[in-house]
Motif scaffolding. Structure first.
Motif, PDB file in Angstrom:
ATOM      1  N   PHE A 232       3.630   2.866  -5.201  1.00 10.98           N
ATOM      2  CA  PHE A 232       4.477   2.060  -5.187  1.00 10.98           C
ATOM      3  C   PHE A 232       4.804   1.714  -3.836  1.00 10.98           C
ATOM      4  O   PHE A 232       4.509   0.354  -4.266  1.00 10.98           O
ATOM      5  CB  PHE A 232       5.863   2.616  -5.185  1.00 10.98           C
ATOM      6  N   TYR A 233       4.192   2.098  -2.980  1.00 10.40           N
ATOM      7  CA  TYR A 233       3.901   1.518  -1.670  1.00 10.40           C
ATOM      8  C   TYR A 233       2.806   0.929  -1.656  1.00 10.40           C
ATOM      9  O   TYR A 233       3.249  -0.388  -1.280  1.00 10.40           O
ATOM     10  CB  TYR A 233       4.360   2.362  -0.864  1.00 10.40           C
ATOM     11  N   ALA A 234       2.033   1.427  -1.893  1.00 10.72           N
ATOM     12  CA  ALA A 234       0.310   1.139  -2.354  1.00 10.72           C
ATOM     13  C   ALA A 234       0.506  -0.272  -2.916  1.00 10.72           C
ATOM     14  O   ALA A 234       0.284  -1.463  -2.256  1.00 10.72           O
ATOM     15  CB  ALA A 234      -0.278   1.723  -2.942  1.00 10.72           C
ATOM     16  N   ARG A 235       1.065  -0.818  -3.221  1.00 12.13           N
ATOM     17  CA  ARG A 235       1.082  -1.837  -4.568  1.00 12.13           C
ATOM     18  C   ARG A 235       1.856  -3.072  -3.377  1.00 12.13           C
ATOM     19  O   ARG A 235       1.614  -4.226  -3.683  1.00 12.13           O
ATOM     20  CB  ARG A 235       2.387  -1.768  -6.202  1.00 12.13           C
ATOM     21  N   LEU A 236       2.854  -2.233  -3.205  1.00 12.92           N
ATOM     22  CA  LEU A 236       3.916  -3.362  -1.822  1.00 12.92           C
ATOM     23  C   LEU A 236       2.506  -4.058  -0.943  1.00 12.92           C
ATOM     24  O   LEU A 236       2.786  -5.159   0.271  1.00 12.92           O
ATOM     25  CB  LEU A 236       4.900  -2.870  -1.676  1.00 12.92           C
ATOM     26  N   VAL A 237       2.081  -3.053  -0.349  1.00 11.73           N
ATOM     27  CA  VAL A 237       0.881  -3.041   0.847  1.00 11.73           C
ATOM     28  C   VAL A 237       0.141  -4.345   0.290  1.00 11.73           C
ATOM     29  O   VAL A 237      -0.421  -5.038   0.625  1.00 11.73           O
ATOM     30  CB  VAL A 237      -0.010  -2.077   0.847  1.00 11.73           C
ATOM     31  N   GLU A 238      -1.000  -4.377  -0.560  1.00 14.45           N
ATOM     32  CA  GLU A 238      -1.701  -4.942  -1.724  1.00 14.45           C
ATOM     33  C   GLU A 238      -0.970  -6.260  -1.336  1.00 14.45           C
ATOM     34  O   GLU A 238      -1.505  -7.223  -1.166  1.00 14.45           O
ATOM     35  CB  GLU A 238      -1.584  -4.395  -3.075  1.00 14.45           C
ATOM     36  N   ILE A 239       0.334  -6.384  -2.064  1.00 12.04           N
ATOM     37  CA  ILE A 239       1.519  -8.032  -2.298  1.00 12.04           C
ATOM     38  C   ILE A 239       1.052  -8.231  -0.580  1.00 12.04           C
ATOM     39  O   ILE A 239       1.006  -9.554  -0.613  1.00 12.04           O
ATOM     40  CB  ILE A 239       2.574  -7.914  -3.037  1.00 12.04           C
ATOM     41  N   GLY A 240       1.586  -7.207  -0.021  1.00 13.83           N
ATOM     42  CA  GLY A 240       1.672  -8.524   1.343  1.00 13.83           C
ATOM     43  C   GLY A 240       0.343  -8.996   2.219  1.00 13.83           C
ATOM     44  O   GLY A 240       0.684  -9.533   2.701  1.00 13.83           O
ATOM     45  N   LEU A 241      -0.674  -7.731   1.874  1.00 14.79           N
ATOM     46  CA  LEU A 241      -2.224  -8.757   2.074  1.00 14.79           C
ATOM     47  C   LEU A 241      -2.288 -10.223   1.335  1.00 14.79           C
ATOM     48  O   LEU A 241      -3.154 -10.491   1.866  1.00 14.79           O
ATOM     49  CB  LEU A 241      -3.741  -7.444   2.006  1.00 14.79           C
ATOM     50  N   LYS A 242      -2.055  -9.827   0.687  1.00 15.06           N
ATOM     51  CA  LYS A 242      -2.336 -10.710  -0.422  1.00 15.06           C
ATOM     52  C   LYS A 242      -1.150 -12.347   0.510  1.00 15.06           C
ATOM     53  O   LYS A 242      -2.225 -13.233  -0.887  1.00 15.06           O
ATOM     54  CB  LYS A 242      -2.121 -10.498  -1.935  1.00 15.06           C
TER      55      LYS A 242
END
Length: 230
Positions: free
Chosen positions: A116-126
């Motif tokens: 779940f957190y990995a997806r939030l990180v990915e969204i933040g990086l994008k």
């Protein structure tokens, strides 16, 4: 109406509350939450960065790796937490030598929250300006330099905001884990409060969980504002 008032009076009476048990349960909840949050932050950040880097790579191997990683992340995100705990019992017993208590809850909490957190990180990086990334890459920066100098600094508010949201979700997960013997306030509310009909114990457990959530949100928002340079 009389029944409601009786229930409310029972909740506020505190006659069944053993404060030493409440303190022990609170410490267990905090331990489960923050230990799992630390490992979730580490694993989730790594996975999120990998997802971001492989998603923008033109290499076929990287694209395949992204698809596999994204599938695994989505798979674990889709499994309800209570079922995930049960599925991981053999694995938990293998690495922790127990399936109960705080130790027994940690593997499921981490494995459930990290994707779940990995997806939030990915969204933040994008959300990082592509021009900034391309400028750094054009100067010959390697992947590690890109991560250290651009990706993490530029997405730091999103990273902190994401771990705040994830940690709050972990508080809720500890309550679920408590129902099946992990200890904590969830265990206290269910095994003592619900099964014995002690509404005051349920009420106290709920209030403390809410206070923990509010405290996490306050600290997370404060740090996010401090690091946000926009």
């Amino acid at each position: 109406m009389d029944k409601f008032m009786n229930t409310l009076t029972d909740m506020l009476s505190m006659k069944n509350v053993v404060w030493s048990d409440v303190w022990t349960a609170t410490v267990e909840t905090l331990s489960m939450t923050f230990i799992s949050a630390i490992f979730t932050f580490i694993f989730g950040l790594i996975i999120g960065i990998i997802l971001f880097l492989t998603s923008r790579s033109k290499s076929k191997a990287a694209r395949v790796f992204y698809s596999i990683t994204a599938f695994i992340v989505n798979l674990f995100r889709a499994i309800p937490f209570i079922i995930l705990i049960l599925l991981l019992f053999p694995f938990t017993n293998l690495i922790m030598n127990t399936i109960s208590g705080v130790k027994g809850a940690l593997p499921a909490l981490i494995i459930g929250a990290a994707p779940f957190y990995a997806r939030l990180v990915e969204i933040g990086l994008k959300e990082i300006d592509k021009g900034v990334i391309e400028a750094v890459e054009s100067m010959g920066a390697n992947t590690w330099t890109l991560i250290k100098k651009v990706l993490i600094p530029e997405s730091l508010p999103a990273i902190i905001s994401g771990i705040t949201v994830t940690t709050i979700a972990l508080v809720g997960s500890t309550a679920i884990a408590g129902v099946i013997g992990a200890g904590g306030l969830g265990n206290l509310a269910y095994l003592v409060g619900f099964t014995r009909g002690q509404n005051d114990v349920i009420f106290v457990s709920t209030v403390i969980i809410l206070l923990i959530v509010f405290a996490i949100q306050f600290v997370g928002d404060f740090i996010t504002k401090k690091v946000d340079k926009r």
